[in-house]
Motif scaffolding. Sequence first.
Motif, PDB file in Angstrom:
ATOM      1  N   ILE A 136       0.848  -1.185   0.000  1.00  0.00           N
ATOM      2  CA  ILE A 136       0.000   0.000   0.000  1.00  0.00           C
ATOM      3  C   ILE A 136       0.888   1.240   0.000  1.00  0.00           C
ATOM      4  CG2 ILE A 136      -1.756   1.283   1.280  1.00  0.00           C
ATOM      5  CD1 ILE A 136      -1.497  -2.273   2.160  1.00  0.00           C
ATOM      6  N   GLU A 137       0.737   2.054  -1.037  1.00  0.00           N
ATOM      7  CA  GLU A 137       1.503   3.293  -1.143  1.00  0.00           C
ATOM      8  C   GLU A 137       0.545   4.469  -1.007  1.00  0.00           C
ATOM      9  OE1 GLU A 137       4.630   3.047  -4.401  1.00  0.00           O
ATOM     10  OE2 GLU A 137       3.270   1.389  -4.938  1.00  0.00           O
ATOM     11  N   VAL A 138       0.913   5.423  -0.168  1.00  0.00           N
ATOM     12  CA  VAL A 138       0.082   6.601   0.058  1.00  0.00           C
ATOM     13  C   VAL A 138       0.840   7.827  -0.439  1.00  0.00           C
ATOM     14  CG1 VAL A 138      -1.212   7.951   1.731  1.00  0.00           C
ATOM     15  CG2 VAL A 138      -0.926   5.482   2.077  1.00  0.00           C
ATOM     16  N   GLY A 139       0.228   8.547  -1.381  1.00  0.00           N
ATOM     17  CA  GLY A 139       0.836   9.755  -1.908  1.00  0.00           C
ATOM     18  C   GLY A 139       0.756  10.905  -0.923  1.00  0.00           C
ATOM     19  N   SER A 140       1.446  11.984  -1.229  1.00  0.00           N
ATOM     20  CA  SER A 140       1.461  13.154  -0.345  1.00  0.00           C
ATOM     21  C   SER A 140       0.075  13.770  -0.190  1.00  0.00           C
ATOM     22  CB  SER A 140       2.440  14.201  -0.877  1.00  0.00           C
ATOM     23  OG  SER A 140       2.070  14.572  -2.202  1.00  0.00           O
ATOM     24  N   ASP A 141      -0.798  13.533  -1.183  1.00  0.00           N
ATOM     25  CA  ASP A 141      -2.164  14.057  -1.108  1.00  0.00           C
ATOM     26  C   ASP A 141      -3.146  13.062  -0.504  1.00  0.00           C
ATOM     27  OD1 ASP A 141      -2.216  12.198  -3.137  1.00  0.00           O
ATOM     28  OD2 ASP A 141      -3.326  13.457  -4.548  1.00  0.00           O
ATOM     29  N   GLY A 142      -2.647  11.894  -0.014  1.00  0.00           N
ATOM     30  CA  GLY A 142      -3.510  10.886   0.593  1.00  0.00           C
ATOM     31  C   GLY A 142      -4.032   9.845  -0.367  1.00  0.00           C
ATOM     32  N   THR A 143      -3.684   9.955  -1.662  1.00  0.00           N
ATOM     33  CA  THR A 143      -4.113   8.961  -2.648  1.00  0.00           C
ATOM     34  C   THR A 143      -3.477   7.609  -2.329  1.00  0.00           C
ATOM     35  OG1 THR A 143      -4.306  10.666  -4.347  1.00  0.00           O
ATOM     36  CG2 THR A 143      -4.124   8.384  -5.108  1.00  0.00           C
ATOM     37  N   VAL A 144      -4.279   6.546  -2.416  1.00  0.00           N
ATOM     38  CA  VAL A 144      -3.803   5.204  -2.078  1.00  0.00           C
ATOM     39  C   VAL A 144      -3.712   4.349  -3.340  1.00  0.00           C
ATOM     40  CG1 VAL A 144      -4.199   3.132  -0.689  1.00  0.00           C
ATOM     41  CG2 VAL A 144      -4.913   5.372   0.179  1.00  0.00           C
ATOM     42  N   THR A 145      -2.514   3.816  -3.598  1.00  0.00           N
ATOM     43  CA  THR A 145      -2.286   2.884  -4.702  1.00  0.00           C
ATOM     44  C   THR A 145      -1.826   1.562  -4.113  1.00  0.00           C
ATOM     45  OG1 THR A 145      -1.628   4.719  -6.134  1.00  0.00           O
ATOM     46  CG2 THR A 145      -1.057   2.495  -6.873  1.00  0.00           C
ATOM     47  N   LYS A 146      -2.456   0.484  -4.558  1.00  0.00           N
ATOM     48  CA  LYS A 146      -2.137  -0.840  -4.034  1.00  0.00           C
ATOM     49  C   LYS A 146      -1.596  -1.741  -5.127  1.00  0.00           C
ATOM     50  CE  LYS A 146      -4.723  -2.885  -1.111  1.00  0.00           C
ATOM     51  NZ  LYS A 146      -5.835  -3.608  -0.462  1.00  0.00           N
ATOM     52  N   THR A 147      -0.614  -2.560  -4.761  1.00  0.00           N
ATOM     53  CA  THR A 147      -0.161  -3.644  -5.619  1.00  0.00           C
ATOM     54  C   THR A 147      -0.481  -4.952  -4.912  1.00  0.00           C
ATOM     55  OG1 THR A 147       1.617  -2.281  -6.526  1.00  0.00           O
ATOM     56  CG2 THR A 147       1.783  -4.670  -6.854  1.00  0.00           C
ATOM     57  N   LEU A 148      -1.319  -5.741  -5.540  1.00  0.00           N
ATOM     58  CA  LEU A 148      -1.765  -7.022  -4.988  1.00  0.00           C
ATOM     59  C   LEU A 148      -1.118  -8.148  -5.786  1.00  0.00           C
ATOM     60  CD1 LEU A 148      -3.796  -8.708  -3.198  1.00  0.00           C
ATOM     61  CD2 LEU A 148      -5.395  -8.478  -5.121  1.00  0.00           C
ATOM     62  N   THR A 149      -0.387  -9.014  -5.108  1.00  0.00           N
ATOM     63  CA  THR A 149       0.255 -10.163  -5.749  1.00  0.00           C
ATOM     64  C   THR A 149      -0.299 -11.437  -5.132  1.00  0.00           C
ATOM     65  OG1 THR A 149       2.283  -8.883  -6.097  1.00  0.00           O
ATOM     66  CG2 THR A 149       2.456 -11.283  -6.278  1.00  0.00           C
ATOM     67  N   ILE A 150      -0.814 -12.316  -5.983  1.00  0.00           N
ATOM     68  CA  ILE A 150      -1.326 -13.614  -5.523  1.00  0.00           C
ATOM     69  C   ILE A 150      -0.445 -14.704  -6.127  1.00  0.00           C
ATOM     70  CG2 ILE A 150      -3.331 -15.113  -5.302  1.00  0.00           C
ATOM     71  CD1 ILE A 150      -5.040 -12.675  -6.184  1.00  0.00           C
ATOM     72  N   ASP A 151       0.289 -15.411  -5.277  1.00  0.00           N
ATOM     73  CA  ASP A 151       1.112 -16.543  -5.701  1.00  0.00           C
ATOM     74  C   ASP A 151       0.337 -17.825  -5.441  1.00  0.00           C
ATOM     75  OD1 ASP A 151       3.672 -15.734  -6.755  1.00  0.00           O
ATOM     76  OD2 ASP A 151       4.107 -14.927  -4.765  1.00  0.00           O
ATOM     77  N   TYR A 152       0.046 -18.553  -6.513  1.00  0.00           N
ATOM     78  CA  TYR A 152      -0.638 -19.842  -6.404  1.00  0.00           C
ATOM     79  C   TYR A 152       0.407 -20.941  -6.551  1.00  0.00           C
ATOM     80  CZ  TYR A 152      -4.922 -17.220  -7.638  1.00  0.00           C
ATOM     81  OH  TYR A 152      -5.967 -16.331  -7.686  1.00  0.00           O
ATOM     82  N   LYS A 153       0.403 -21.899  -5.629  1.00  0.00           N
ATOM     83  CA  LYS A 153       1.335 -23.022  -5.715  1.00  0.00           C
ATOM     84  C   LYS A 153       0.583 -24.320  -5.462  1.00  0.00           C
ATOM     85  CE  LYS A 153       5.705 -20.808  -4.483  1.00  0.00           C
ATOM     86  NZ  LYS A 153       5.293 -19.457  -4.727  1.00  0.00           N
ATOM     87  N   ASN A 154       0.951 -25.343  -6.222  1.00  0.00           N
ATOM     88  CA  ASN A 154       0.438 -26.689  -5.978  1.00  0.00           C
ATOM     89  C   ASN A 154       1.648 -27.553  -5.607  1.00  0.00           C
ATOM     90  OD1 ASN A 154      -0.512 -29.317  -6.041  1.00  0.00           O
ATOM     91  ND2 ASN A 154      -1.899 -28.945  -7.759  1.00  0.00           N
ATOM     92  N   PRO A 155       1.872 -27.802  -4.318  1.00  0.00           N
ATOM     93  CA  PRO A 155       3.072 -28.511  -3.886  1.00  0.00           C
ATOM     94  C   PRO A 155       2.995 -30.038  -3.979  1.00  0.00           C
ATOM     95  CG  PRO A 155       1.792 -27.876  -1.984  1.00  0.00           C
ATOM     96  CD  PRO A 155       1.068 -27.334  -3.191  1.00  0.00           C
ATOM     97  N   GLU A 156       1.864 -30.561  -4.449  1.00  0.00           N
ATOM     98  CA  GLU A 156       1.656 -32.011  -4.441  1.00  0.00           C
ATOM     99  C   GLU A 156       1.829 -32.611  -5.841  1.00  0.00           C
ATOM    100  OE1 GLU A 156       1.236 -33.688  -1.668  1.00  0.00           O
ATOM    101  OE2 GLU A 156       1.243 -31.827  -0.505  1.00  0.00           O
TER     102      GLU A 156
END
Length: 197
Positions: free
Chosen positions: A54-74
């Motif tokens: 979550i990154e918050v700019g000086s003006d309060g704007t919120v930018t998010k980077t969402l990373t989903i790692d899917y793994k099948n270990p079997e």
Amino acid sequence: MLYFFDEKGQKAAEDFNAAGRIKEYDGDYLHINDCNFAGAKSNMFIKENIEQKIEVGSDGTVTKTLTIDYKNPEPASDCNLEKGDLCLNGPYRNWFRIYVPQGSELIESSGSEVEMETYDGLGKTVFEGFFGDTHPLRPLGSAKVVLKYKLPFKIEDEYRLFIQKQPGTDGYQYSLEFEDQTEEFELTTDKEIRLRR
């Protein structure tokens, strides 16, 4: 998941969080909904690690980077049905929908084999994608989905997030980075997070 025509029965199901209703929340919100489009039951073996920056700019704007790692270990199942084996763990095809605050704006994405769709539903903005036709998540394999988006509101002193767990899933691993603060946890139930700037 439970649904009753009887109002009292439905209210009881919702009170026990067993009705699957997407919840309202005044702040940031996240619900990841995965749907197995394969013939096997590979989703029983999938592990997910979800990272939010979550990154918050000086003006309060919120930018998010969402990373989903899917793994099948079997390893893959022996799918010899003629001798009675069950083909449970095979290639995983995933139709995913990510529910975020209504009015959020998708900036960029990767990991979907189709063009990401953005629409409003159930009082949220939904980012929808799919992987698995060209590059399925195979046993002992992995896949990754990354979304960058801007929230529809600004924050001042406090950042508030509600994460709603997909019913019927195991506890996935989450990490959250907000300025100089880090939270790590296993999501076994819905969770609210409050962080001060």
